[in-house]
Design a protein around this motif. Structure first.
Motif, short mmCIF file in Angstrom:
data_model
loop_
_atom_site.label_atom_id
_atom_site.label_comp_id
_atom_site.label_asym_id
_atom_site.label_seq_id
_atom_site.Cartn_x
_atom_site.Cartn_y
_atom_site.Cartn_z
N GLY A 26 -4.86 -6.22 -24.59
CA GLY A 26 -6.02 -6.61 -23.81
C GLY A 26 -5.63 -7.21 -22.48
N ASP A 41 -8.58 -5.95 -27.03
CA ASP A 41 -9.04 -4.64 -27.47
C ASP A 41 -8.56 -4.34 -28.88
OD1 ASP A 41 -10.28 -4.04 -24.98
OD2 ASP A 41 -8.32 -3.56 -24.16
N LEU A 78 -9.02 -4.22 -15.90
CA LEU A 78 -10.40 -4.53 -16.26
C LEU A 78 -11.04 -5.20 -15.07
CD1 LEU A 78 -10.09 -5.99 -19.86
CD2 LEU A 78 -10.99 -3.79 -19.20
N HIS A 84 -15.12 -3.92 -20.04
CA HIS A 84 -14.09 -3.17 -20.75
C HIS A 84 -14.10 -1.75 -20.25
CE1 HIS A 84 -14.38 -6.63 -23.29
NE2 HIS A 84 -13.29 -6.23 -23.93
N SER A 85 -12.93 -1.12 -20.23
CA SER A 85 -12.85 0.28 -19.84
C SER A 85 -12.90 1.17 -21.04
CB SER A 85 -11.57 0.53 -19.07
OG SER A 85 -10.45 0.12 -19.82
#
Length: 85
Positions: A26, A41, A78, A84-85
């Motif tokens: 993340g 993530d 990000l 979030h992508s």
């Protein structure tokens, strides 16, 4: 140095037969008061995370995905707003 607005990368480091595997877990962002917002993530299996300054986006171009990254490459950005992508 941790300054407000700085983007950090969060990794889980797994030990394998061929050496260490750095898995991007993340991102983190430094707040004005020096605290951190951490956006994960994935969760590490061993409960350990490694946080370091994120590489510039231009440095990571072309390193692609696949879930395994070297220390210097493969960092996805990000947005500063925490998206979030």
């Amino acid at each position: 140095m941790l300054t407000a607005g700085k983007r950090l990368a969060v990794f889980s480091i797994r030990e394998g037969k061929g050496g260490s595997i750095w898995v991007r877990a993340g991102s983190a962002f430094v707040n004005k008061d020096g605290s951190l917002n951490v956006l994960l993530d994935v969760l590490p299996l061993d409960g350990k995370l490694h946080v370091r300054e994120a590489a510039d986006k231009k440095d990571s171009a072309g390193t692609g995905g696949g879930g395994r990254y070297g220390v210097e490459g493969g960092l996805d950005a990000l947005s500063a707003a925490g998206g979030h992508s």
